[in-house]
Design an enzyme around this catalytic site. Structure first.
Site, PDB file in Angstrom:
ATOM      1  N   ASN A 154     -25.485   7.639  67.670  1.00 16.78           N
ATOM      2  CA  ASN A 154     -24.904   8.981  67.747  1.00 16.78           C
ATOM      3  C   ASN A 154     -25.612   9.861  68.777  1.00 16.78           C
ATOM      4  O   ASN A 154     -26.808  10.133  68.649  1.00 16.78           O
ATOM      5  CB  ASN A 154     -25.005   9.616  66.346  1.00 16.78           C
ATOM      6  CG  ASN A 154     -24.135  10.833  66.183  1.00 16.78           C
ATOM      7  OD1 ASN A 154     -23.400  11.212  67.084  1.00 16.78           O
ATOM      8  ND2 ASN A 154     -24.229  11.460  65.017  1.00 16.78           N
ATOM      9  N   HIS A 202     -20.671  13.603  50.473  1.00 20.46           N
ATOM     10  CA  HIS A 202     -21.386  14.784  50.976  1.00 20.46           C
ATOM     11  C   HIS A 202     -20.683  16.063  50.547  1.00 20.46           C
ATOM     12  O   HIS A 202     -19.716  16.478  51.181  1.00 20.46           O
ATOM     13  CB  HIS A 202     -21.396  14.785  52.497  1.00 20.46           C
ATOM     14  CG  HIS A 202     -22.242  13.716  53.109  1.00 20.46           C
ATOM     15  ND1 HIS A 202     -22.515  13.678  54.458  1.00 20.46           N
ATOM     16  CD2 HIS A 202     -22.874  12.648  52.573  1.00 20.46           C
ATOM     17  CE1 HIS A 202     -23.284  12.629  54.721  1.00 20.46           C
ATOM     18  NE2 HIS A 202     -23.506  11.985  53.593  1.00 20.46           N
ATOM     19  N   ARG A 239     -24.186  14.069  47.208  1.00 23.68           N
ATOM     20  CA  ARG A 239     -25.253  14.717  47.975  1.00 23.68           C
ATOM     21  C   ARG A 239     -24.942  16.198  48.069  1.00 23.68           C
ATOM     22  O   ARG A 239     -23.805  16.575  48.378  1.00 23.68           O
ATOM     23  CB  ARG A 239     -25.356  14.112  49.382  1.00 23.68           C
ATOM     24  CG  ARG A 239     -26.601  14.569  50.116  1.00 23.68           C
ATOM     25  CD  ARG A 239     -26.647  14.082  51.565  1.00 23.68           C
ATOM     26  NE  ARG A 239     -25.873  14.937  52.448  1.00 23.68           N
ATOM     27  CZ  ARG A 239     -25.999  14.952  53.785  1.00 23.68           C
ATOM     28  NH1 ARG A 239     -26.860  14.136  54.382  1.00 23.68           N
ATOM     29  NH2 ARG A 239     -25.256  15.744  54.519  1.00 23.68           N
ATOM     30  N   TYR A 281     -27.941  22.262  58.705  1.00 26.37           N
ATOM     31  CA  TYR A 281     -27.606  20.842  58.672  1.00 26.37           C
ATOM     32  C   TYR A 281     -26.886  20.468  57.375  1.00 26.37           C
ATOM     33  O   TYR A 281     -27.318  20.854  56.284  1.00 26.37           O
ATOM     34  CB  TYR A 281     -28.874  19.963  58.802  1.00 26.37           C
ATOM     35  CG  TYR A 281     -28.561  18.557  58.387  1.00 26.37           C
ATOM     36  CD1 TYR A 281     -27.918  17.695  59.274  1.00 26.37           C
ATOM     37  CD2 TYR A 281     -28.779  18.117  57.085  1.00 26.37           C
ATOM     38  CE1 TYR A 281     -27.529  16.440  58.872  1.00 26.37           C
ATOM     39  CE2 TYR A 281     -28.394  16.853  56.675  1.00 26.37           C
ATOM     40  CZ  TYR A 281     -27.766  16.024  57.581  1.00 26.37           C
ATOM     41  OH  TYR A 281     -27.360  14.779  57.180  1.00 26.37           O
ATOM     42  N   ASP A 289     -30.824  15.910  51.176  1.00 26.44           N
ATOM     43  CA  ASP A 289     -31.398  15.447  52.448  1.00 26.44           C
ATOM     44  C   ASP A 289     -32.201  16.575  53.079  1.00 26.44           C
ATOM     45  O   ASP A 289     -31.650  17.618  53.435  1.00 26.44           O
ATOM     46  CB  ASP A 289     -30.248  15.022  53.379  1.00 26.44           C
ATOM     47  CG  ASP A 289     -30.727  14.316  54.634  1.00 26.44           C
ATOM     48  OD1 ASP A 289     -31.946  14.373  54.926  1.00 26.44           O
ATOM     49  OD2 ASP A 289     -29.891  13.715  55.327  1.00 26.44           O
ATOM     50  N   HIS A 301     -33.756  16.216  55.930  1.00 25.87           N
ATOM     51  CA  HIS A 301     -33.548  16.019  57.362  1.00 25.87           C
ATOM     52  C   HIS A 301     -34.807  16.242  58.197  1.00 25.87           C
ATOM     53  O   HIS A 301     -34.762  16.886  59.256  1.00 25.87           O
ATOM     54  CB  HIS A 301     -32.375  16.871  57.871  1.00 25.87           C
ATOM     55  CG  HIS A 301     -31.458  16.087  58.762  1.00 25.87           C
ATOM     56  ND1 HIS A 301     -31.278  16.337  60.090  1.00 25.87           N
ATOM     57  CD2 HIS A 301     -30.690  15.012  58.496  1.00 25.87           C
ATOM     58  CE1 HIS A 301     -30.431  15.467  60.608  1.00 25.87           C
ATOM     59  NE2 HIS A 301     -30.063  14.649  59.661  1.00 25.87           N
ATOM     60  N   GLU A 341     -34.283  12.912  50.366  1.00 22.28           N
ATOM     61  CA  GLU A 341     -34.223  12.072  51.564  1.00 22.28           C
ATOM     62  C   GLU A 341     -34.917  12.732  52.751  1.00 22.28           C
ATOM     63  O   GLU A 341     -34.829  13.948  52.916  1.00 22.28           O
ATOM     64  CB  GLU A 341     -32.735  11.844  51.889  1.00 22.28           C
ATOM     65  CG  GLU A 341     -32.468  11.139  53.188  1.00 22.28           C
ATOM     66  CD  GLU A 341     -30.967  11.077  53.503  1.00 22.28           C
ATOM     67  OE1 GLU A 341     -30.149  11.406  52.611  1.00 22.28           O
ATOM     68  OE2 GLU A 341     -30.636  10.714  54.627  1.00 22.28           O
ATOM     69  N   GLU A 352     -33.344   6.425  57.980  1.00 17.13           N
ATOM     70  CA  GLU A 352     -32.129   6.344  58.803  1.00 17.13           C
ATOM     71  C   GLU A 352     -32.439   6.344  60.294  1.00 17.13           C
ATOM     72  O   GLU A 352     -31.616   5.906  61.086  1.00 17.13           O
ATOM     73  CB  GLU A 352     -31.143   7.465  58.446  1.00 17.13           C
ATOM     74  CG  GLU A 352     -31.570   8.842  58.884  1.00 17.13           C
ATOM     75  CD  GLU A 352     -30.609   9.928  58.399  1.00 17.13           C
ATOM     76  OE1 GLU A 352     -30.116   9.824  57.273  1.00 17.13           O
ATOM     77  OE2 GLU A 352     -30.367  10.868  59.167  1.00 17.13           O
ATOM     78  N   ARG A 354     -33.322   3.631  53.712  1.00 18.35           N
ATOM     79  CA  ARG A 354     -32.155   4.349  54.213  1.00 18.35           C
ATOM     80  C   ARG A 354     -31.599   3.782  55.516  1.00 18.35           C
ATOM     81  O   ARG A 354     -30.755   4.423  56.159  1.00 18.35           O
ATOM     82  CB  ARG A 354     -32.548   5.821  54.443  1.00 18.35           C
ATOM     83  CG  ARG A 354     -32.668   6.615  53.189  1.00 18.35           C
ATOM     84  CD  ARG A 354     -31.297   6.934  52.601  1.00 18.35           C
ATOM     85  NE  ARG A 354     -30.560   7.829  53.480  1.00 18.35           N
ATOM     86  CZ  ARG A 354     -29.270   7.696  53.756  1.00 18.35           C
ATOM     87  NH1 ARG A 354     -28.566   6.712  53.253  1.00 18.35           N
ATOM     88  NH2 ARG A 354     -28.673   8.569  54.545  1.00 18.35           N
ATOM     89  N   HIS A 364     -27.660   4.015  55.091  1.00 17.30           N
ATOM     90  CA  HIS A 364     -27.068   5.109  55.868  1.00 17.30           C
ATOM     91  C   HIS A 364     -25.588   4.806  56.129  1.00 17.30           C
ATOM     92  O   HIS A 364     -25.254   3.719  56.570  1.00 17.30           O
ATOM     93  CB  HIS A 364     -27.846   5.158  57.185  1.00 17.30           C
ATOM     94  CG  HIS A 364     -27.486   6.229  58.125  1.00 17.30           C
ATOM     95  ND1 HIS A 364     -27.719   7.556  57.870  1.00 17.30           N
ATOM     96  CD2 HIS A 364     -26.941   6.181  59.359  1.00 17.30           C
ATOM     97  CE1 HIS A 364     -27.330   8.285  58.901  1.00 17.30           C
ATOM     98  NE2 HIS A 364     -26.846   7.470  59.821  1.00 17.30           N
ATOM     99  N   ASP A 421     -20.962   8.517  61.545  1.00 17.23           N
ATOM    100  CA  ASP A 421     -21.475   8.036  62.840  1.00 17.23           C
ATOM    101  C   ASP A 421     -21.745   6.530  62.792  1.00 17.23           C
ATOM    102  O   ASP A 421     -22.115   5.936  63.807  1.00 17.23           O
ATOM    103  CB  ASP A 421     -22.699   8.831  63.315  1.00 17.23           C
ATOM    104  CG  ASP A 421     -23.912   8.684  62.414  1.00 17.23           C
ATOM    105  OD1 ASP A 421     -23.834   7.982  61.386  1.00 17.23           O
ATOM    106  OD2 ASP A 421     -24.948   9.288  62.754  1.00 17.23           O
ATOM    107  N   GLU A 477     -24.214   5.391  51.019  1.00 15.56           N
ATOM    108  CA  GLU A 477     -23.642   6.632  51.552  1.00 15.56           C
ATOM    109  C   GLU A 477     -22.238   6.345  52.094  1.00 15.56           C
ATOM    110  O   GLU A 477     -22.018   5.333  52.756  1.00 15.56           O
ATOM    111  CB  GLU A 477     -24.539   7.159  52.686  1.00 15.56           C
ATOM    112  CG  GLU A 477     -24.137   8.509  53.229  1.00 15.56           C
ATOM    113  CD  GLU A 477     -25.128   9.020  54.274  1.00 15.56           C
ATOM    114  OE1 GLU A 477     -25.839   8.199  54.884  1.00 15.56           O
ATOM    115  OE2 GLU A 477     -25.192  10.248  54.462  1.00 15.56           O
ATOM    116  N   TRP A 517     -34.585  18.702  64.094  1.00 14.43           N
ATOM    117  CA  TRP A 517     -33.228  18.979  63.633  1.00 14.43           C
ATOM    118  C   TRP A 517     -32.832  18.090  62.509  1.00 14.43           C
ATOM    119  O   TRP A 517     -33.048  17.215  62.035  1.00 14.43           O
ATOM    120  CB  TRP A 517     -32.187  18.807  64.741  1.00 14.43           C
ATOM    121  CG  TRP A 517     -30.823  19.116  64.186  1.00 14.43           C
ATOM    122  CD1 TRP A 517     -30.305  20.357  63.903  1.00 14.43           C
ATOM    123  CD2 TRP A 517     -29.810  18.170  63.783  1.00 14.43           C
ATOM    124  NE1 TRP A 517     -29.056  20.249  63.347  1.00 14.43           N
ATOM    125  CE2 TRP A 517     -28.729  18.919  63.260  1.00 14.43           C
ATOM    126  CE3 TRP A 517     -29.741  16.778  63.804  1.00 14.43           C
ATOM    127  CZ2 TRP A 517     -27.581  18.309  62.776  1.00 14.43           C
ATOM    128  CZ3 TRP A 517     -28.598  16.182  63.315  1.00 14.43           C
ATOM    129  CH2 TRP A 517     -27.527  16.947  62.809  1.00 14.43           C
TER     130      TRP A 517
HETATM  131 MG   LIG Z   1     -29.704  11.640  56.190  1.00 10.40          MG
END
Ligand SMILES: [Mg+2]
Length: 409
Positions: free
Chosen positions: A37, A122, A147, A159, A217, A219, A243, A269, A290, A319, A323, A346, A409
């Site tokens: 991605n 999600h 999630r 995010y 998550d 992130h 996560e 991930e 993940r 994961h 994407d 997921e 990010w």
């Molecule tokens: Mg994630």
């Protein structure tokens, strides 16, 4: 059975996907996902310039040997670009081998260990009412694990919070990679996040009760001590996992989190090798792996990683947002069904345009995904449809703290 032709297909039905198509001398076509991605063309070039010429004429049945030939033969091992390219070759060869055997891939991997793979979706909302609506929509769509991502007061864009989550149930195609000339920039405040998230989980548990598995998550945005604090503050809400609490490069960060909280931890991930995991597994610093088949060297490497995780009682949580192409998702589902140490999968539904290009046979019912009993992976690529969606540059966002400092990010 020789490899007769190899082609790398880049298509963008709503978002970019890189797919490797390998065709054998007896007419079997196998597919592999190589989507990275935001950096898609780097993998496409790796495949077309450096891998395709090595494959033509090889025995398509020698999956392990081809993996080792490309991994050791490159001299430069690991890394997201290399491992995504290798994953595509490996997955396509497994697809071919299973089709040649007339079996779904999971049968070659040892056969089914369960009826289906528990999937999580999600849910998100800019505020609590919107989030509760999104969770209800996901439950209505059949999800049995959720999630939870939430807007933070004072921050414009966070995010995991979809612009259209409330109205769209699980049908939205949340797309953080935006088709802009430069990456979109978001603003982040970890202290505001740490204050707000426990209040959101309190509201979710009050509404939906104690049973529903809930995930979150982080992130990669917290320091170890911040993540320890969050894990502790979420303990009353019994998360399935927290996560990516800290940036993935430093496995020692997980030690400190683990010393302070019993909230289960998941990471990986952005990992691409079993070697990223060895200290985390040996010290039992995580509960879930993940990684994606797509980013970790394919079915061969992912199976070895998950078998090692099983030795330490660590489960899978592959994961699987959009994407990962339907090809990569199908590969994950075959592994999910076959391995013993499955945890959760997921799953975001792909857009209708994506599903016009990739014809899938996997199913989702009563919260469980099943890869189908079609021979091979059970996914075909409609190249005419793919050609209607040319590549479009897209970047993941960049994050800055409120004073302008670049952050994770
Ligand atoms: Mg994630």
């Amino acid at each position: 059975m020789r490899i007769e032709s190899v082609r790398t297909v880049v298509t963008s039905p709503g978002r970019n996907f890189v797919t490797l198509r390998i065709t054998t001398s007896d007419g079997i076509t196998g597919l592999g996902d190589a989507t990275l991605n935001g950096r898609e063309l780097a993998v496409a070039a790796y495949l077309t310039e450096h891998v395709e010429p090595l494959l033509v004429g090889r025995d398509a049945g020698r999956v392990e040997d081809t993996w080792q030939y490309l991994y050791r033969g490159a001299y430069w091992r690991r890394g997201p670009v290399t491992m995504a390219a290798l994953a595509a070759v490996d997955t396509a060869l497994w697809d071919i081998k299973a089709q040649a055997a007339g079996m779904p891939l999971y049968e070659l991997l040892g056969g089914a260990s369960r009826r289906g793979a528990l999937a999580y979706g999600h849910a998100s909302g800019r505020d609590v009412p919107e989030l509760l609506d999104s969770i209800r929509a996901h439950l209505d769509a059949g999800y049995r694990a959720i999630r939870v991502q939430t807007g933070i007061p004072g921050l414009d864009s966070v995010y995991g919070v979809a612009a259209s989550a409330a109205g769209g149930g699980d049908r939205y195609d949340y797309e953080p990679a935006r088709r802009t000339a430069l990456p979109v920039e978001e603003t982040w405040d970890t202290r505001a996040y740490l204050r707000h998230v426990p209040t959101v989980f309190e509201a979710v548990r009050a509404e939906f009760g104690p049973e529903l598995p809930l995930l979150h998550d982080g992130h990669h945005r917290m320091t170890p001590i911040q993540a320890a604090k969050l894990g502790k503050s979420l303990e009353p809400y019994d998360l399935f996992w927290l996560e990516d609490a800290t940036p993935g490069e430093d496995p020692t960060a997980l030690r400190l989190i683990r010393q302070h909280t019993t909230t289960p931890l998941a990471i990986g991930e952005v990992f691409n090798s079993v070697h990223d995991y060895t200290p985390l597994l040996q010290e039992r610093l995580i509960d879930y792996v993940r990684s994606a088949v797509t980013h970790t060297g394919g079915v061969t490497a992912m199976k070895k990683l998950l078998d090692l995780a099983a030795v330490y009682g660590v489960k899978s949580g592959m994961h699987g947002p959009t994407d990962i192409s339907p090809v990569g998702q199908a590969a994950a589902l075959h592994l999910d069904l076959a391995i013993h140490n499955f945890g959760i999968q997921e799953y975001m539904r792909h857009s209708p345009d994506t599903l016009d290009v990739f014809r899938t046979s996997y199913t989702f019912a009563d919260g469980l995904l099943h890869p189908s009993d079609a021979p091979g992976l059970g996914v075909t690529l409609d190249e005419e449809a793919a050609a209607r969606f040319p590549y479009a540059p897209a970047y993941l966002p960049v994050n800055r703290l409120t004073d302008g400092t670049v952050h994770d990010w």
